[in-house]
Motif scaffolding. Structure first.
Motif, mmCIF file in Angstrom:
data_model
loop_
_atom_site.group_PDB
_atom_site.id
_atom_site.type_symbol
_atom_site.label_atom_id
_atom_site.label_comp_id
_atom_site.label_asym_id
_atom_site.label_seq_id
_atom_site.Cartn_x
_atom_site.Cartn_y
_atom_site.Cartn_z
ATOM 1 N N ALA A 180 0.827 -1.207 0.000
ATOM 2 C CA ALA A 180 0.000 0.000 0.000
ATOM 3 C C ALA A 180 0.860 1.255 0.000
ATOM 4 O O ALA A 180 0.564 2.242 -0.695
ATOM 5 C CB ALA A 180 -0.927 0.003 1.212
ATOM 6 N N VAL A 181 1.946 1.227 0.765
ATOM 7 C CA VAL A 181 2.841 2.385 0.827
ATOM 8 C C VAL A 181 3.580 2.574 -0.489
ATOM 9 O O VAL A 181 3.784 3.703 -0.953
ATOM 10 C CB VAL A 181 3.818 2.237 2.009
ATOM 11 N N GLU A 182 3.987 1.492 -1.127
ATOM 12 C CA GLU A 182 4.637 1.611 -2.441
ATOM 13 C C GLU A 182 3.710 2.271 -3.448
ATOM 14 O O GLU A 182 4.142 3.090 -4.262
ATOM 15 C CB GLU A 182 5.066 0.229 -2.927
ATOM 16 N N ASP A 183 2.427 1.941 -3.395
ATOM 17 C CA ASP A 183 1.459 2.580 -4.285
ATOM 18 C C ASP A 183 1.376 4.079 -4.006
ATOM 19 O O ASP A 183 1.326 4.892 -4.933
ATOM 20 C CB ASP A 183 0.076 1.949 -4.110
ATOM 21 N N LEU A 184 1.355 4.443 -2.734
ATOM 22 C CA LEU A 184 1.292 5.858 -2.375
ATOM 23 C C LEU A 184 2.556 6.602 -2.808
ATOM 24 O O LEU A 184 2.497 7.741 -3.280
ATOM 25 C CB LEU A 184 1.094 6.015 -0.871
ATOM 26 N N GLN A 185 3.695 5.954 -2.645
ATOM 27 C CA GLN A 185 4.951 6.595 -3.032
ATOM 28 C C GLN A 185 5.041 6.830 -4.534
ATOM 29 O O GLN A 185 5.757 7.726 -4.975
ATOM 30 C CB GLN A 185 6.140 5.754 -2.563
ATOM 31 N N ALA A 186 4.338 6.038 -5.289
ATOM 32 C CA ALA A 186 4.350 6.197 -6.749
ATOM 33 C C ALA A 186 3.432 7.320 -7.207
ATOM 34 O O ALA A 186 3.448 7.696 -8.378
ATOM 35 C CB ALA A 186 3.935 4.892 -7.416
ATOM 36 N N SER A 187 2.640 7.862 -6.291
ATOM 37 C CA SER A 187 1.728 8.957 -6.627
ATOM 38 C C SER A 187 2.355 10.296 -6.268
ATOM 39 O O SER A 187 3.389 10.361 -5.608
ATOM 40 C CB SER A 187 0.395 8.779 -5.895
ATOM 41 N N GLU A 188 1.726 11.372 -6.704
ATOM 42 C CA GLU A 188 2.221 12.715 -6.414
ATOM 43 C C GLU A 188 1.779 13.151 -5.019
ATOM 44 O O GLU A 188 0.717 12.759 -4.537
ATOM 45 C CB GLU A 188 1.689 13.712 -7.453
ATOM 46 N N GLY A 189 2.604 13.959 -4.385
ATOM 47 C CA GLY A 189 2.219 14.495 -3.084
ATOM 48 C C GLY A 189 3.407 14.699 -2.174
ATOM 49 O O GLY A 189 4.559 14.455 -2.543
ATOM 50 N N GLY A 190 3.101 15.167 -0.964
ATOM 51 C CA GLY A 190 4.131 15.385 0.040
ATOM 52 C C GLY A 190 4.354 14.132 0.870
ATOM 53 O O GLY A 190 4.127 13.009 0.412
ATOM 54 N N ASP A 191 4.788 14.338 2.106
ATOM 55 C CA ASP A 191 5.079 13.201 2.978
ATOM 56 C C ASP A 191 3.833 12.360 3.236
ATOM 57 O O ASP A 191 2.700 12.864 3.256
ATOM 58 C CB ASP A 191 5.620 13.697 4.318
#
Length: 206
Positions: free
Chosen positions: A127-138
């Motif tokens: 789930a975190v890898e998916d989030l890291q692949a998206s745009e955004g801050g921390d």
């Protein structure tokens, strides 16, 4: 290579920041009732604890929580907005939490009862890898011990933020278990406050 480059080398995408409160003997929950956080309350309202949390959420655009913590955080913090006598830092965090994108990891929830919230049923690291692949801050993990432990075990934590309170719980679950990946961390912030509370922030070195 500079120290800052060392801290970020090998990482891709958004930074994963975890925040949790610990007792001096390394516990995040009491032995008799893991849901009882009354031991935290005498220290959580200190300036050092409030400033510590502020420094973490200001650069974050996603809150990541487990189901139990989501129910606690999202049941309480929205009530702080416009609460008479509320500390401005508490109110600012509450507004951020309501307005920011939230991801709740759960295999039992099917619909989110909170706004701007996505329920995700998959392994934490994935789930975190998916989030890291998206745009955004921390990506800020808010006190969800199970999520944080899974990310530490998968070596997915970029910044480890701890608030250490000066008491022994004498039992209960520990945050750091045997078998975590070996690695070095750099202390980037340390603040001592009222009652002997310590706010510590470490960055993973690679």
């Amino acid at each position: 290579m500079t120290e800052q480059k060392q801290r970020t080398a090998g990482r891709r995408g958004r930074r994963v920041v975890t925040n949790i409160s610990l007792s001096l003997d390394g516990r995040y929950a009491a032995p008799d009732d893991p849901q009882d956080m009354s031991w935290v309350m005498p220290y959580a309202h200190s300036d050092v604890a409030r400033d510590h949390l502020t420094s973490l959420w200001e650069s974050a655009t996603t809150a990541l929580l487990g189901r139990v913590n989501a129910e606690g955080f999202l049941g309480f913090w929205p009530t702080v907005i416009d609460m008479e006598g509320a500390d401005p830092r508490d109110e600012a965090f509450a507004k951020w939490l309501v307005d920011t994108d939230k991801v709740v990891l759960s295999s039992s929830l099917r619909e989110a009862p909170w706004g701007r919230t996505t329920i995700v049923d998959k392994p934490t690291a994935e789930a975190v890898e998916d989030l890291q692949a998206s745009e955004g801050g921390d990506i800020l993990v808010l006190s969800s011990a199970g999520v944080i432990k899974a990310l530490l075990a998968a070596d997915k934590v970029d910044r480890l933020a701890l608030t250490v309170f000066p008491l022994f719980l004498g039992g209960g679950p520990r945050l750091f278990e045997d078998g975590l990946p070996a690695g070095k961390w750099a202390l980037v912030s340390q603040t001592a406050g009222e009652h002997g509370t310590l706010a510590l922030v470490y960055d993973r070195l690679h």
